[in-house]
Write a protein that holds these residues in place. Structure first.
Motif, PDB file in Angstrom:
ATOM      1  N   TRP A   1      40.233  40.937  32.141  1.00 16.31           N
ATOM      2  CA  TRP A   1      41.065  41.009  30.959  1.00 16.31           C
ATOM      3  C   TRP A   1      40.368  41.821  29.885  1.00 16.31           C
ATOM      4  O   TRP A   1      39.150  41.914  29.843  1.00 16.31           O
ATOM      5  CB  TRP A   1      41.435  39.628  30.427  1.00 16.31           C
ATOM      6  CG  TRP A   1      40.274  38.741  30.074  1.00 16.31           C
ATOM      7  CD1 TRP A   1      39.426  38.865  29.012  1.00 16.31           C
ATOM      8  CD2 TRP A   1      39.842  37.590  30.783  1.00 16.31           C
ATOM      9  NE1 TRP A   1      38.496  37.858  29.012  1.00 16.31           N
ATOM     10  CE2 TRP A   1      38.730  37.049  30.080  1.00 16.31           C
ATOM     11  CE3 TRP A   1      40.294  36.942  31.920  1.00 16.31           C
ATOM     12  CZ2 TRP A   1      38.057  35.906  30.504  1.00 16.31           C
ATOM     13  CZ3 TRP A   1      39.617  35.806  32.328  1.00 16.31           C
ATOM     14  CH2 TRP A   1      38.526  35.299  31.629  1.00 16.31           C
ATOM     15  N   ALA A   2      41.152  42.451  29.059  1.00 17.36           N
ATOM     16  CA  ALA A   2      40.666  43.170  27.879  1.00 17.36           C
ATOM     17  C   ALA A   2      41.742  42.985  26.812  1.00 17.36           C
ATOM     18  O   ALA A   2      42.887  43.378  27.014  1.00 17.36           O
ATOM     19  CB  ALA A   2      40.452  44.654  28.193  1.00 17.36           C
ATOM     20  N   PHE A   3      41.376  42.337  25.716  1.00 17.90           N
ATOM     21  CA  PHE A   3      42.369  41.960  24.713  1.00 17.90           C
ATOM     22  C   PHE A   3      41.744  41.994  23.326  1.00 17.90           C
ATOM     23  O   PHE A   3      40.519  41.940  23.177  1.00 17.90           O
ATOM     24  CB  PHE A   3      42.906  40.547  25.005  1.00 17.90           C
ATOM     25  CG  PHE A   3      41.844  39.481  25.013  1.00 17.90           C
ATOM     26  CD1 PHE A   3      41.538  38.783  23.855  1.00 17.90           C
ATOM     27  CD2 PHE A   3      41.136  39.205  26.167  1.00 17.90           C
ATOM     28  CE1 PHE A   3      40.552  37.817  23.846  1.00 17.90           C
ATOM     29  CE2 PHE A   3      40.143  38.234  26.175  1.00 17.90           C
ATOM     30  CZ  PHE A   3      39.845  37.544  25.012  1.00 17.90           C
TER      31      PHE A   3
ATOM     32  N   ASN B   1      42.749  49.060  30.285  1.00 13.94           N
ATOM     33  CA  ASN B   1      43.399  48.097  31.173  1.00 13.94           C
ATOM     34  C   ASN B   1      44.027  48.781  32.383  1.00 13.94           C
ATOM     35  O   ASN B   1      44.005  48.232  33.489  1.00 13.94           O
ATOM     36  CB  ASN B   1      44.423  47.270  30.403  1.00 13.94           C
ATOM     37  CG  ASN B   1      43.779  46.092  29.696  1.00 13.94           C
ATOM     38  OD1 ASN B   1      42.992  45.362  30.292  1.00 13.94           O
ATOM     39  ND2 ASN B   1      44.090  45.894  28.431  1.00 13.94           N
TER      40      ASN B   1
ATOM     41  N   ILE C   1      41.163  49.542  34.771  1.00 10.44           N
ATOM     42  CA  ILE C   1      40.718  48.320  35.458  1.00 10.44           C
ATOM     43  C   ILE C   1      41.713  47.956  36.557  1.00 10.44           C
ATOM     44  O   ILE C   1      41.317  47.625  37.679  1.00 10.44           O
ATOM     45  CB  ILE C   1      40.559  47.166  34.455  1.00 10.44           C
ATOM     46  CG1 ILE C   1      39.370  47.422  33.523  1.00 10.44           C
ATOM     47  CG2 ILE C   1      40.384  45.837  35.179  1.00 10.44           C
ATOM     48  CD1 ILE C   1      39.272  46.465  32.353  1.00 10.44           C
ATOM     49  N   ALA C   2      42.999  48.006  36.255  1.00  7.74           N
ATOM     50  CA  ALA C   2      44.019  47.680  37.256  1.00  7.74           C
ATOM     51  C   ALA C   2      43.932  48.620  38.452  1.00  7.74           C
ATOM     52  O   ALA C   2      44.066  48.193  39.607  1.00  7.74           O
ATOM     53  CB  ALA C   2      45.407  47.734  36.628  1.00  7.74           C
TER      54      ALA C   2
END
Length: 200
Positions: free
Chosen positions: A182-184, A150, A153-154
């Motif tokens: 998103w990654a969750f 994450n 990615i940000a």
């Protein structure tokens, strides 16, 4: 991201942002740098009076400010350009509820934008159709690896953030691009043991 994050910890400021029109008003200011209520209204398809009211609500909580020029509805506004952060595990009660509400409104806005693009993308020049994309995958990660992914990615999403806050840095031919990722953790597969969860 060189700018310090503004961590939203007050349910009132989260609720101010958890309004589709206010989110669009704020987005317009980020994209244009400055705009009057009338100019904002043309983009978000609301009345200048309504946009003026939303700008004042955003201003009360430090998300936007007047530039000090113009009068009445012809006063330009600008965003207070710090990246915003909310939704961490320390939240509870009213703060958690307001945070989740803002996340849901933001997600609805972004999914709506993606659906809109899917509806008109075939009218774009081929190079823009081919440059645009969305992708999906699954992975098996530890909590530490998920946090790392994450963060990566940000970093990609914010790589050219200066162009958002300074229109003079936008190269010729650049277009406004929406990026959301998103990654969750996913629900367990059938037969997998459920993960330990915190009590609500």
């Amino acid at each position: 991201m060189d700018e310090p994050m503004r961590k939203l910890r007050d349910p009132r400021e989260l609720r101010v942002l958890a309004h589709p029109v206010r989110l669009r008003v704020l987005q317009v200011l980020y994209e244009r740098g400055t705009a009057t209520a009338t100019e904002v209204a043309e983009v978000v398809d609301e009345s200048p009076a309504n946009c003026s009211w939303h700008l004042r609500q955003l201003s009360k909580h430090g998300f936007v400010e007047e530039t000090g020029e113009g009068k009445g509805r012809q006063r330009p506004w600008r965003p207070v350009g710090r990246p915003l952060q909310w939704g961490d595990s320390e939240e509870s009660g009213e703060l958690a509820a307001a945070s989740d509400e803002l996340s849901a409104v933001l997600l609805d806005e972004e999914v709506g934008s993606l659906r809109s693009w899917l509806a008109w993308r075939r009218t774009d020049p081929p190079e823009w159709q081919d440059a645009a994309n969305f992708s999906q995958t699954s992975a098996w990660l530890t909590a530490e690896e998920l946090a790392e992914v994450n963060a990566e990615i940000a970093a990609i999403i914010f790589r050219r953030r200066e162009r958002m806050v300074d229109p003079s840095k936008r190269p010729e031919g650049a277009r406004r691009i929406r990026m959301f990722a998103w990654a969750f953790p996913a629900d367990p597969l059938p037969g997998e043991p459920p993960p330990a969860r915190n009590a609500m």
